[in-house]
Design a protein around this motif. Sequence first.
Motif, mmCIF file in Angstrom:
data_model
loop_
_atom_site.group_PDB
_atom_site.id
_atom_site.type_symbol
_atom_site.label_atom_id
_atom_site.label_comp_id
_atom_site.label_asym_id
_atom_site.label_seq_id
_atom_site.Cartn_x
_atom_site.Cartn_y
_atom_site.Cartn_z
ATOM 1 N N LYS A 198 22.645 10.696 32.942
ATOM 2 C CA LYS A 198 22.365 12.128 33.059
ATOM 3 C C LYS A 198 20.999 12.407 32.444
ATOM 4 O O LYS A 198 20.545 11.698 31.541
ATOM 5 C CB LYS A 198 23.455 12.943 32.351
ATOM 6 C CG LYS A 198 24.766 12.917 33.088
ATOM 7 C CD LYS A 198 25.623 14.137 32.770
ATOM 8 C CE LYS A 198 26.204 14.041 31.349
ATOM 9 N NZ LYS A 198 27.277 15.036 31.137
ATOM 10 N N LYS A 199 20.366 13.480 32.937
ATOM 11 C CA LYS A 199 19.014 13.818 32.457
ATOM 12 C C LYS A 199 18.966 13.997 30.944
ATOM 13 O O LYS A 199 18.087 13.502 30.264
ATOM 14 C CB LYS A 199 18.515 15.102 33.142
ATOM 15 C CG LYS A 199 17.845 14.816 34.460
ATOM 16 C CD LYS A 199 17.339 16.102 35.097
ATOM 17 C CE LYS A 199 16.949 15.845 36.561
ATOM 18 N NZ LYS A 199 16.901 17.085 37.335
ATOM 19 N N GLY A 200 19.905 14.730 30.435
ATOM 20 C CA GLY A 200 19.894 15.013 29.012
ATOM 21 C C GLY A 200 20.489 13.892 28.161
ATOM 22 O O GLY A 200 20.781 14.098 26.993
#
Length: 96
Positions: free
Chosen positions: A63-65
């Motif tokens: 995931k991006k975060g």
Amino acid sequence: MSDKCNCFTETLERVKSHLTEQGKVPDGATEVSFRWQGQTHMLSNGEYAPVNPKVEFKFRAPKKGGGHARNMTKSDISILATHCCYCGRKYKKDGE
Ligand SMILES: [Zn+2]
């Protein structure tokens, strides 16, 4: 000598008679259908096996975060066979 083979068609016919003789398909059954599972329909003029090996792949995407997706991403891809698996004949591709 023909440069084509009918191995898949002939094998399917053999399976059909075998299962019918064995009573796996009962006498009097209607709408009996036999087909290769996962049969691919090729739009190209080249010559291909009706069924090809499949590679299934899956992964947990990042995931991006940070961290990873909760669900696995799954997909599959068919890999074209280059030769007939019954008689070993090499398939001709377009322009060959
Ligand atoms: Zn063949």
